[in-house]
Write a protein that holds these residues in place. Structure first.
Motif, PDB file in Angstrom:
ATOM      1  N   GLY B 121       0.791  -1.212   0.000  1.00 19.68           N
ATOM      2  CA  GLY B 121       0.000   0.000   0.000  1.00 19.68           C
ATOM      3  C   GLY B 121       0.830   1.271   0.000  1.00 19.68           C
ATOM      4  N   ALA B 122       0.132   2.375  -0.280  1.00 15.24           N
ATOM      5  CA  ALA B 122       0.788   3.678  -0.414  1.00 15.24           C
ATOM      6  C   ALA B 122       0.647   4.490   0.868  1.00 15.24           C
ATOM      7  CB  ALA B 122       0.184   4.438  -1.594  1.00 15.24           C
ATOM      8  N   GLY B 123       1.323   5.640   0.865  1.00 11.11           N
ATOM      9  CA  GLY B 123       1.129   6.570   1.964  1.00 11.11           C
ATOM     10  C   GLY B 123       2.309   6.699   2.895  1.00 11.11           C
ATOM     11  N   ILE B 124       3.443   6.048   2.557  1.00 11.47           N
ATOM     12  CA  ILE B 124       4.601   6.182   3.456  1.00 11.47           C
ATOM     13  C   ILE B 124       5.788   6.829   2.752  1.00 11.47           C
ATOM     14  CG2 ILE B 124       3.969   4.280   4.996  1.00 11.47           C
ATOM     15  CD1 ILE B 124       6.227   2.666   3.405  1.00 11.47           C
ATOM     16  N   ARG B 125       5.500   7.506   1.638  1.00 15.25           N
ATOM     17  CA  ARG B 125       6.566   8.203   0.903  1.00 15.25           C
ATOM     18  C   ARG B 125       7.654   7.226   0.447  1.00 15.25           C
ATOM     19  NH1 ARG B 125       2.729  10.757   1.057  1.00 15.25           N
ATOM     20  NH2 ARG B 125       2.362  12.772   2.048  1.00 15.25           N
ATOM     21  N   GLY B 126       7.220   6.052   0.051  1.00 15.32           N
ATOM     22  CA  GLY B 126       8.164   5.052  -0.442  1.00 15.32           C
ATOM     23  C   GLY B 126       8.635   5.393  -1.840  1.00 15.32           C
ATOM     24  N   PRO B 127       9.754   4.782  -2.258  1.00 12.19           N
ATOM     25  CA  PRO B 127      10.194   4.982  -3.645  1.00 12.19           C
ATOM     26  C   PRO B 127       9.216   4.325  -4.622  1.00 12.19           C
ATOM     27  CG  PRO B 127      11.924   4.001  -2.277  1.00 12.19           C
ATOM     28  CD  PRO B 127      10.642   3.923  -1.508  1.00 12.19           C
ATOM     29  N   GLU B 128       9.512   4.478  -5.895  1.00  8.32           N
ATOM     30  CA  GLU B 128       8.675   3.892  -6.933  1.00  8.32           C
ATOM     31  C   GLU B 128       8.527   2.380  -6.706  1.00  8.32           C
ATOM     32  OE1 GLU B 128      10.423   4.414 -10.733  1.00  8.32           O
ATOM     33  OE2 GLU B 128       8.542   4.073 -11.820  1.00  8.32           O
ATOM     34  N   LEU B 129       7.353   1.843  -7.021  1.00 12.61           N
ATOM     35  CA  LEU B 129       7.080   0.406  -6.888  1.00 12.61           C
ATOM     36  C   LEU B 129       7.260  -0.124  -5.465  1.00 12.61           C
ATOM     37  CD1 LEU B 129       8.385  -0.911 -10.305  1.00 12.61           C
ATOM     38  CD2 LEU B 129       6.086  -1.237  -9.389  1.00 12.61           C
ATOM     39  N   HIS B 130       6.949   0.701  -4.502  1.00 16.35           N
ATOM     40  CA  HIS B 130       6.915   0.244  -3.106  1.00 16.35           C
ATOM     41  C   HIS B 130       5.523   0.440  -2.512  1.00 16.35           C
ATOM     42  CE1 HIS B 130      11.231   0.353  -3.576  1.00 16.35           C
ATOM     43  NE2 HIS B 130      11.435  -0.063  -2.340  1.00 16.35           N
ATOM     44  N   ASP B 298      -7.231   4.529 -11.966  1.00 16.56           N
ATOM     45  CA  ASP B 298      -6.676   3.494 -12.843  1.00 16.56           C
ATOM     46  C   ASP B 298      -5.405   3.985 -13.532  1.00 16.56           C
ATOM     47  OD1 ASP B 298      -8.566   1.549 -12.251  1.00 16.56           O
ATOM     48  OD2 ASP B 298      -9.994   2.368 -13.685  1.00 16.56           O
ATOM     49  N   VAL B 299      -4.490   4.397 -12.726  1.00 19.17           N
ATOM     50  CA  VAL B 299      -3.194   4.867 -13.234  1.00 19.17           C
ATOM     51  C   VAL B 299      -2.115   4.105 -12.466  1.00 19.17           C
ATOM     52  CG1 VAL B 299      -4.096   7.178 -13.708  1.00 19.17           C
ATOM     53  CG2 VAL B 299      -3.004   6.706 -11.504  1.00 19.17           C
ATOM     54  N   PRO B 300      -0.922   3.978 -13.028  1.00 18.06           N
ATOM     55  CA  PRO B 300       0.153   3.394 -12.225  1.00 18.06           C
ATOM     56  C   PRO B 300       0.268   4.182 -10.916  1.00 18.06           C
ATOM     57  CG  PRO B 300       0.868   3.643 -14.494  1.00 18.06           C
ATOM     58  CD  PRO B 300      -0.465   4.340 -14.381  1.00 18.06           C
ATOM     59  N   VAL B 301       0.449   3.479  -9.813  1.00 22.67           N
ATOM     60  CA  VAL B 301       0.540   4.185  -8.524  1.00 22.67           C
ATOM     61  C   VAL B 301       1.651   5.226  -8.653  1.00 22.67           C
ATOM     62  CG1 VAL B 301       0.968   3.962  -6.058  1.00 22.67           C
ATOM     63  CG2 VAL B 301      -0.251   2.146  -7.277  1.00 22.67           C
ATOM     64  N   PRO B 302       1.324   6.504  -8.453  1.00 25.97           N
ATOM     65  CA  PRO B 302       2.323   7.547  -8.723  1.00 25.97           C
ATOM     66  C   PRO B 302       3.434   7.556  -7.682  1.00 25.97           C
ATOM     67  CG  PRO B 302       0.328   8.510  -7.810  1.00 25.97           C
ATOM     68  CD  PRO B 302       0.036   7.053  -8.018  1.00 25.97           C
ATOM     69  N   MET B 303       4.470   8.286  -7.985  1.00 27.89           N
ATOM     70  CA  MET B 303       5.532   8.453  -6.989  1.00 27.89           C
ATOM     71  C   MET B 303       5.028   9.358  -5.878  1.00 27.89           C
ATOM     72  SD  MET B 303       8.965   8.321  -9.316  1.00 27.89           S
ATOM     73  CE  MET B 303      10.071   8.382  -7.914  1.00 27.89           C
ATOM     74  N   PHE B 304       5.796   9.432  -4.787  1.00 32.22           N
ATOM     75  CA  PHE B 304       5.193   9.923  -3.557  1.00 32.22           C
ATOM     76  C   PHE B 304       4.830  11.399  -3.545  1.00 32.22           C
ATOM     77  CE2 PHE B 304       9.791   9.972  -2.502  1.00 32.22           C
ATOM     78  CZ  PHE B 304       9.946  11.297  -2.112  1.00 32.22           C
ATOM     79  N   ALA B 305       5.382  12.156  -4.481  1.00 31.47           N
ATOM     80  CA  ALA B 305       5.060  13.586  -4.486  1.00 31.47           C
ATOM     81  C   ALA B 305       3.551  13.815  -4.584  1.00 31.47           C
ATOM     82  CB  ALA B 305       5.783  14.286  -5.626  1.00 31.47           C
ATOM     83  N   LEU B 311      -4.524   8.334  -3.489  1.00 32.28           N
ATOM     84  CA  LEU B 311      -5.251   7.546  -2.491  1.00 32.28           C
ATOM     85  C   LEU B 311      -6.635   8.118  -2.215  1.00 32.28           C
ATOM     86  CD1 LEU B 311      -2.450   6.953   0.153  1.00 32.28           C
ATOM     87  CD2 LEU B 311      -3.633   5.192  -1.172  1.00 32.28           C
ATOM     88  N   PRO B 312      -7.610   7.257  -1.958  1.00 36.30           N
ATOM     89  CA  PRO B 312      -8.896   7.760  -1.486  1.00 36.30           C
ATOM     90  C   PRO B 312      -8.679   8.540  -0.185  1.00 36.30           C
ATOM     91  CG  PRO B 312      -9.081   5.455  -2.097  1.00 36.30           C
ATOM     92  CD  PRO B 312      -7.614   5.798  -2.138  1.00 36.30           C
ATOM     93  N   THR B 313      -9.242   9.720  -0.129  1.00 35.21           N
ATOM     94  CA  THR B 313      -9.072  10.574   1.048  1.00 35.21           C
ATOM     95  C   THR B 313     -10.386  10.648   1.818  1.00 35.21           C
ATOM     96  OG1 THR B 313      -9.731  12.440  -0.302  1.00 35.21           O
ATOM     97  CG2 THR B 313      -7.363  12.061  -0.083  1.00 35.21           C
ATOM     98  N   GLU B 314     -10.286  11.194   3.013  1.00 36.84           N
ATOM     99  CA  GLU B 314     -11.488  11.452   3.809  1.00 36.84           C
ATOM    100  C   GLU B 314     -12.488  12.286   2.995  1.00 36.84           C
ATOM    101  OE1 GLU B 314     -10.371  12.952   7.690  1.00 36.84           O
ATOM    102  OE2 GLU B 314     -12.280  14.007   7.818  1.00 36.84           O
ATOM    103  N   GLU B 315     -11.950  13.278   2.273  1.00 38.17           N
ATOM    104  CA  GLU B 315     -12.797  14.147   1.426  1.00 38.17           C
ATOM    105  C   GLU B 315     -13.578  13.333   0.403  1.00 38.17           C
ATOM    106  OE1 GLU B 315     -12.317  17.606   3.167  1.00 38.17           O
ATOM    107  OE2 GLU B 315     -13.529  17.349   1.347  1.00 38.17           O
ATOM    108  N   ARG B 316     -12.839  12.489  -0.317  1.00 31.86           N
ATOM    109  CA  ARG B 316     -13.499  11.720  -1.394  1.00 31.86           C
ATOM    110  C   ARG B 316     -14.526  10.751  -0.813  1.00 31.86           C
ATOM    111  NH1 ARG B 316      -9.120   8.787  -4.787  1.00 31.86           N
ATOM    112  NH2 ARG B 316     -10.957   7.984  -5.847  1.00 31.86           N
TER     113      ARG B 316
END
Lengths: 372, 327
Positions: B121-130, B298-305, B311-316
């Protein structure tokens, strides 16, 4: 531009860095004579090798016929490779684990798999993957080279539990191009596991010749990279194969790690009954050459007959008995009756989850049965 | 007795207890030995159990999973760590073509009891493909079970259940909540059953069905909607993605009459579609509004910037709740 002198210098460098070539070890020559003493294989074991090889060839030829008649499905024949499979399997102990491919049913049967199960497999039935109780043969591996790692893991488990046995993986020359071949040899080398990697180099991965498969001149030389023993044998010489596997097994159970064995052989027929080898090789000439000049069974018969270990009378009797055994196996396979479609829902998990129970009932209802 | 633990500490404790409890359990992975794994999920275990139980392997995912299959066939219970879920792809053939099928093709003769753990999963400012969420791949493969804990308590109890399960279990650990919060975690062995969802917030107006790191985001959205609008949303943490807890999903939707599925994986062919379909097939007449999906694009998971925008947010989620409530 490279000068003549510069080119010569580079070629000298290349030679210095080249791996050493592995000699193809041979004990039983094609003319039925031996290259040296054979004190490791008693006469009764030699007769057993011969009987197995004849039985397996009879089985294999019959399967091709049965496929043509529609009694079994697409079939992968091994004719020509009997020495590599029978010689290796007879060198194992019952406590050893065997990981065959879809072309190694001769080895599997020698190690205890039943002929009827092999037939059921080629009749398109999962029951054919099951081995009799206590027989350590895994189902035929269809993806290429993946099962080498299973042998590694099983050998690892035996090592951790202190069992003294080996795992043997069978594969072809094409498998040596796969990443899993490398990963398996690397793991086995790092952890010094009791694995025998038995490659039957039959020269072709379906249509692709070994020269296109690899720039290595031999498969055995790959062992250098893993710092494990590599052995290249005449794969149609049942004595040489048996000896190589016996020695690899001795080293493995002594804790000395894995061995890569390359058994050089040739499949006389097609890749499968759905394949036409005339499209990619001079099938008639090649199979004729191997049959007449390097056949594994003919040379053993010559050897045995010259030493009065086999006779024309025994040959006739065994051919008849072998044919009867193959027919009996077919009768046994047929006795399994029609395949039960509902069985596809069994054993997906140890316990049936709700969605599979539901889908099973759907199938039952669509077939007009009562809801269970 | 219980103590407050982070999710990753709960994972480590489950591994520790099962290593102690069952000598057949072995851990395999990259950097899980002296390094204690990159997220410290195996911290100190090699010192306690030795290098024959906590096995640092060569860097080869197919090799690790393939070897684990052999270990399982040989009577051991391998617990594999794949360093990040997106690194599992070289090992998928082993998982899909062998681990998932072995019991079926041998008619029950050989099972492959093993656990594949992977931070995901995303959200930890990982490098690409993490940062990928490819859980649907595993749920689509018959023979595998897929488990995702949403909090420390469940992480420990589910991992113990997974190790004791006779079938291969893909155990996905949401990195974003590895250390996001602590929670009371009982000492000793306990099990959270595989295949059972958990209602983490009760409500009568709408069911938010979600899992993993999204459970916390969904809870925040539910709280806000109650404060701002007075709507009481139920939040269901699926916990097991395959086989999914049909009864829990249907019970919640039959109560609320509205549902929203939230996952951080890509929307198309994601598990949200499967859950919507299940509700349509079995509870359509209870519905007062179409079921919406809030998912990763439906996009490649972007880099952390820009990962927070992916990611789905509270707003969405709040917008999805509003659209569903006001349909």
């Amino acid at each position: 531009m490279l000068t003549e002198h510069g080119r010569a210098q580079l070629q000298t460098q290349m030679k210095a860095h080249s791996p050493r070539l592995y000699e193809e070890l041979q004990v039983l020559r094609s003319d039925g004579e031996v290259t040296g003493p054979i004190d490791d294989i008693p006469p009764e074991r030699m007769r057993e090798m011969y009987r197995w090889m004849v039985l397996m060839r009879g089985f294999d030829k019959k399967c091709v016929t049965w496929q043509r008649q529609g009694r079994i499905g697409t079939y992968a024949p091994f004719e020509g490779q009997e020495a590599a499979q029978v010689g290796s399997a007879l060198a194992l102990s019952n406590s050893d684990w065997m990981f065959p491919t879809y072309r190694d049913h001769a080895a599997a049967m020698v190690h205890g798999q039943t002929m009827a199960n092999v037939l059921l497999y080629w009749m398109g039935r999962m029951e054919g993957c099951v081995s009799p109780p206590g027989v350590r043969v895994l189902p035929p591996c269809v993806p290429i080279a993946t099962h080498l790692l299973h042998a590694v893991g099983l050998a690892f488990a035996m090592t951790l539990r202190g069992e003294r046995a080996v795992a043997i993986a069978y594969f072809g020359d094409g498998a040596t191009s796969e990443g899993d071949f490398h990963e398996a040899l690397n793991f086995a080398g790092v952890f010094r596991l009791p694995v025998i990697f038995l490659c039957q180099n039959n020269g072709y991965a379906i249509s692709v010749p070994f020269s296109r498969q690899s720039a290595s001149r031999t498969i055995a030389q790959r062992a250098v990279a893993y710092d494990i023993p590599g052995v290249r044998v005449d794969g149609n010489d049942v004595f040489a194969v048996h000896r190589a596997v016996t020695q690899a097994r001795e080293r493995a159970v002594a804790g000395l790690g894995p061995t890569l064995i390359e058994a050089v052989t040739f499949r006389y027929g097609a890749h499968t009954t759905a394949d036409d080898p005339t499209r990619y090789r001079d099938q008639r000439r090649l199979s004729e050459e191997w049959r007449t000049q390097r056949d594994p069974i003919a040379r053993l018969r010559l050897y045995l007959e010259r030493r009065d270990l086999w006779s024309a009378r025994e040959e006739e009797a065994w051919q008849a008995e072998a044919a009867a055994l193959v027919e009996e196996a077919m009768q046994e396979a047929m006795a399994a009756g029609a395949a039960d479609p509902l069985a596809m829902f069994q054993h997906v998990y140890a316990d049936e989850p709700w969605h599979l129970a539901k889908q099973r009932r759907e199938m039952l209802e669509s077939r007009g049965g009562a809801s269970a | 007795m219980s103590r407050a633990l982070h999710l990753v500490q709960a994972v480590r404790e489950a591994l520790d207890l099962k290593l102690a409890d069952d000598e057949r359990v072995v851990l395999l992975g990259e950097d899980i030995g002296v390094n204690g794994s990159v997220f410290r999920a195996t911290d100190g275990l090699i010192a306690k159990y030795g290098e024959h139980r906590v096995i640092d392997t060569p860097l080869a995912e197919s090799g690790i999973i393939g070897t684990a299959i052999g270990l399982a066939l040989g009577g051991l219970i391998p617990v594999v760590e794949i360093q990040f879920l997106a690194f599992i792809f070289p090992g998928l053939e082993q998982l899909f073509s062998h681990a998932a099928r072995m019991r079926h093709r041998t008619r029950g003769q050989f099972g492959v009891p093993m656990v594949i753990r992977a931070p995901y999963g995303a959200g930890i400012r990982g490098p690409e493909l993490h940062s990928e969420s490819v859980e649907a791949l595993f749920a689509h493969t018959p023979g595998l079970k897929v488990v995702v804990p949403g909090d420390p308590h469940d992480a420990k109890g589910l991992l113990i259940s997974a190790i004791e399960d006779p079938d291969p279990v893909v155990f996905l650990e949401p990195t974003r909540i590895y250390r996001a919060f602590r929670e009371a975690v009982p000492e000793g062995l306990y099990r959270v059953p595989i295949g059972k969802a958990k209602v983490v917030r009760e409500g009568e107006d709408l069911s938010v069905i979600t899992w993993g790191a999204m459970v916390r985001t969904a809870l925040r959205a539910a709280q806000r909607m109650e404060q701002e609008r007075g709507w009481r949303c139920e939040v269901v943490d699926l916990r097991t993605l395959h086989p999914v807890d049909r009864d829990a999903i249907l019970a919640s939707v039959q109560k609320t009459g509205r549902a929203l599925v939230v996952h951080e994986a890509h929307r198309t062919a994601g598990l949200g579609a499967e859950i919507v379909s299940l509700i349509n097939e079995e509870a359509l007449l209870y519905l007062q509004a179409p079921i919406r999906r809030i998912a990763g694009y439906d996009v490649p998971v972007p880099m952390f910037a820009v990962e927070d925008d992916y990611l789905p947010t509270e707003e969405r989620i709040c917008r999805g709740i509003e659209e569903t409530m006001q349909f």
